[in-house]
Scaffold this active site. Sequence first.
Site, PDB file in Angstrom:
ATOM      1  N   TYR A 314      22.431  14.749  29.896  1.00 54.69           N
ATOM      2  CA  TYR A 314      23.107  15.875  29.246  1.00 54.69           C
ATOM      3  C   TYR A 314      24.316  16.282  30.083  1.00 54.69           C
ATOM      4  O   TYR A 314      24.195  16.532  31.286  1.00 54.69           O
ATOM      5  CB  TYR A 314      22.120  17.032  29.104  1.00 54.69           C
ATOM      6  N   CYS A 315      25.490  16.335  29.448  1.00 55.12           N
ATOM      7  CA  CYS A 315      26.724  16.808  30.076  1.00 55.12           C
ATOM      8  C   CYS A 315      27.013  15.978  31.326  1.00 55.12           C
ATOM      9  O   CYS A 315      27.066  14.752  31.267  1.00 55.12           O
ATOM     10  CB  CYS A 315      26.598  18.305  30.378  1.00 55.12           C
ATOM     11  N   LEU A 316      27.187  16.607  32.476  1.00 53.60           N
ATOM     12  CA  LEU A 316      27.473  15.891  33.704  1.00 53.60           C
ATOM     13  C   LEU A 316      26.334  14.946  34.088  1.00 53.60           C
ATOM     14  O   LEU A 316      26.576  13.872  34.654  1.00 53.60           O
ATOM     15  CB  LEU A 316      27.728  16.896  34.834  1.00 53.60           C
ATOM     16  N   GLY A 318      24.681  13.254  31.987  1.00 55.94           N
ATOM     17  CA  GLY A 318      24.924  12.059  31.180  1.00 55.94           C
ATOM     18  C   GLY A 318      25.989  11.165  31.783  1.00 55.94           C
ATOM     19  O   GLY A 318      25.890   9.936  31.721  1.00 55.94           O
ATOM     20  N   LEU A 342      24.035  13.226  25.700  1.00 55.68           N
ATOM     21  CA  LEU A 342      24.173  14.467  24.946  1.00 55.68           C
ATOM     22  C   LEU A 342      25.371  15.247  25.470  1.00 55.68           C
ATOM     23  O   LEU A 342      25.387  15.657  26.637  1.00 55.68           O
ATOM     24  CB  LEU A 342      22.895  15.313  25.075  1.00 55.68           C
TER      25      LEU A 342
END
Length: 583
Positions: A314-316, A318, A342
């Site tokens: 998720y975000c960073l 990811g 994500l």
Amino acid sequence: MTRLEHAFEENVAGPVPWDRLFHAGIGRLTGGLSPTALQLAFFDWTAHLALNPGRQLALVEKGMRKAMRLAAYSGHCLAGDAGGRCIEPLANDDRFEDPAWQQWPFSLLHQGFLLQQQWWHVATTGVPGVDPHHEEVVNFSVRQMLDIASPSNFLPTNPEVLHRTAEDGGWNLLRGASNWLEDAQQTLAGGDEHPTGAFRVGEDLATTPGRVIHRNALMELIQYEPATGAVHPEPVLIVPAWIMKYYILDLRPRRSLVEYLVNQGHTVFMVSWKNPDARDREMGMADYRRLGVEAALRAVNAVCPGQRVHGVGYCLGGTLLTLAAAAMGRDRDERLASLSLLATQTDFTEPGELELFIDESQVSFLEDVMWARGYLGRDEMAGAFHLLRSQDLIWSRHIRHYLMGEREAMFDLMAWNADATRLPYRMHSDYLRDLFLHNDLVEGRYDIDGRPVSVGDIDVPIFSLATRRDHIAPWRSVYKIVRLARTDVTFALSAGGHNAGVVSEPGHPRREYQLAHFSPDDPTCPAERFEREVVAEPGSWWPAWQQWLADLSGEPVDPPAMGAPGAGYAPFADAPGEYVLMR
């Protein structure tokens, strides 16, 4: 070389410590923003505007037309026949929607403000020769300065506040003053002891049952208890961002992505990052990959031996997982079964509004600020994000809390958002320079263990989620994974923003998503075509993603044991663990 020559060489070869301390002191006053970067942008704009007299005359003419337009509108208002507005606010500007703003003199005040706002937008954009990045910085800065002077921000010029004051006999202002003093006290004290308010992590938030099975200098690994008699054999490993606490993905019962996956028969592991301090200043991106992704994979493989892993970032988190997956693909490491990203960017050529704060001057200045403290503080991060949405996060809050005297009730996502974290100096410098500033991953220059990797090295199916109103990872930027990957990609575009679009549980009202599958042999599908042609499905994207995971999984098996004591991964604490509670 003499001692004097050596000292001179040292001073000119790199940053001088007292220079860095001086920059850090300035950064405390500017919230980490570089005044030099701002000066360069405005000099570029003013210098080019000065060399375009035709453009100057056009701006003068435009200003005179707007003044005459406002004067005519004022005359109509005085005559009692305003007949609507002479200029409409922007689509996302609801400051002047209340009917009270149509009454004299407030109609003239807000229309004059909007006309001035429009003039400055024209003045700061489209000047020939100005660097595009500098143009964006100038336009953004001027917009921030104008927003400070908005008539909605002041008691005498805001009819809604005046009406409330008359109704409450001024008690709203007294409550507002009390709110201001309370906020100022918390700021001076370094933040609230319980930023989540009445919500408690482990009691109200992050409540899915599980056990911590591993801890190192950067993370704890949580294994969640099974909720079904049989499970998919391939476990799910979630790597969240460390600019936030992991429990946004385990928010509350029925609002928890972790709970949803467990109830669908998945064995779920979660990385819970440590909230770093000055002692962790030298932890870089390589350390986060080694102590985070690699260490977590070893533990998951010990608990579920012989099974490939569904990696979820998720975000960073990811972005970090993408780097690890690319290195694994390059090295023919087959431990991953799939990769789900994500709200994750891999190509940073168009990073959205955060690009305003990313150039060589700004990054160098921020490095000095972080160097002095050992980390990027919660205040600097919050300040940058608040500026990007200043109307929603600064000025509307100012009006509601201090002029209206109201306090909004805390809710789960708001409580999570207040539970901020820090970023180590070395890691954030690596991230800003290698990815944001130089885009090394896409350019094929990002080295892992001495050899470059690229998105094209990933050899497992990818599920990529973007959210339509994301100002941190804009969806068109996230969509570039479709072009960069050389494997099957399933791309989903969800309603909502960076957080609410991900925490989009089944049954959530007004949710929809678009979904399409792409193979490496498919012709390129531009983002605009995807948005226009792919039919939107009502509801949450969670079931579609879970089905994608299930299709890549084997037949159900008995749940694995909690931990693997024989391999050194014995459970030793209940979820949510200790790291998530660190302030």
